[in-house]
Motif scaffolding. Structure first.
Motif, PDB file in Angstrom:
ATOM      1  N   ARG A   1       2.519   1.706  -3.307  1.00 19.57           N
ATOM      2  CA  ARG A   1       1.596   2.204  -4.330  1.00 19.57           C
ATOM      3  C   ARG A   1       1.450   3.705  -4.227  1.00 19.57           C
ATOM      4  N   ARG A   2       1.274   4.209  -2.977  1.00 24.29           N
ATOM      5  CA  ARG A   2       1.031   5.639  -2.785  1.00 24.29           C
ATOM      6  C   ARG A   2       2.197   6.459  -3.344  1.00 24.29           C
TER       7      ARG A   2
ATOM      8  N   ASN B   1       0.833  -1.205   0.000  1.00 18.32           N
ATOM      9  CA  ASN B   1       0.000   0.000   0.000  1.00 18.32           C
ATOM     10  C   ASN B   1       0.863   1.249   0.000  1.00 18.32           C
ATOM     11  N   ARG B   2       1.888   1.233   0.892  1.00 19.51           N
ATOM     12  CA  ARG B   2       2.771   2.399   1.000  1.00 19.51           C
ATOM     13  C   ARG B   2       3.508   2.606  -0.319  1.00 19.51           C
TER      14      ARG B   2
END
Ligand code: HEM
Length: 214
Positions: free
Chosen positions: A18-19, A15-16
């Motif tokens: 991707r951001r 997730n991190r």
């Protein structure tokens, strides 16, 4: 892979990831926009090769020159390691200049990106300082006299020039103390400064996105 799924479940790194990385690249982007990324790649190469070099280098008057000779003669792939560090450093100066030229020509330093340019200017200063302090470390005649000339030039600057030159050398002459000071600046102070300004630079680029077409 199971182990990656497990770690991702516990740490949530995709997730991190991707951001930060999952951003659409504008269609009109061309090769001139790659110089910032190439400069960063070279910086990472310098960091990795520098970490390995520091395991063989001694920053003392008696040992510095000998440790470099030993690196060439006795350490497997030592000369390649030193060459990679040397050439990545030289190339980084070329690519950072090309990056600045691109940013200048496309007017990308203008509102709202003035501080990108300011953080970049500090990165330019840090890059040149890496080169200046690293040049002394082989502790041979060329390194010694280049540093004598460089620090004397700094000493001739008005008002605080002499003070700064003495501070940098650790006295009026280039000695073993200068070598230790340059080593400390090269492997600790400058990487910390580079990390800080790179973080600022990338954080601001993420906020504004890349500038538009001319
Ligand atoms: C270690 C040195 C540097 C690295 C790794 C770096 C990296 C980057 C990267 C990856 C970008 C994204 C776009 C591109 O690659 O062109 C960028 C943009 C930018 N950089 Fe740098 N840079 C550095 C030094 C500088 C310097 C010296 C300046 C100017 C003095 C500067 C000014 C800018 C500006 C204004 C942008 C925004 C450009 C736009 O939005 O089109 N950078 N930088």
């Amino acid at each position: 892979m199971q182990i990656l799924d497990y770690l991702n479940d516990r740490l949530g790194f995709t997730n991190r990831h991707r951001r930060v990385l999952d951003k659409p690249v504008p269609e009109w982007i061309n090769y001139f926009y790659c110089f910032g990324g190439i400069t960063f790649t070279l910086f990472v190469i310098l960091l990795l090769t520098g970490l390995l070099l520091s395991m063989h280098y001694s920053p003392t008057e008696a040992e510095a020159y000998k440790s470099i000779q030993k690196l060439h003669r006795e350490v497997p792939l030592g000369a390649l390691l030193r060459g990679a560090h040397h050439w990545a450093g030289n190339l980084m100066v070329v690519t950072i200049l090309l990056h600045m030229l691109r940013v200048f020509v496309t007017g990308s330093y203008k509102n709202p990106r003035e501080l990108h340019w300011v953080a970049g200017s500090f990165l330019f200063l840090v890059t040149l300082s890496f080169g200046f302090t690293g040049y002394l470390l082989p502790w041979d005649q060329k390194a010694y006299w280049a540093t004598v000339i460089g620090t004397n030039m700094l000493g001739s600057a008005p008002l605080i020039g002499q003070f700064l030159a003495d501070l940098l050398r650790g006295g009026p002459d280039v000695t073993g103390r200068t070598l230790l000071r340059f080593y400390s600046i090269h492997v600790l102070w400058l990487p910390l400064g580079a990390g800080l300004f790179l973080w600022m630079h990338f954080h601001m680029i993420k906020r504004t996105g890349i500038s538009g077409k001319l």
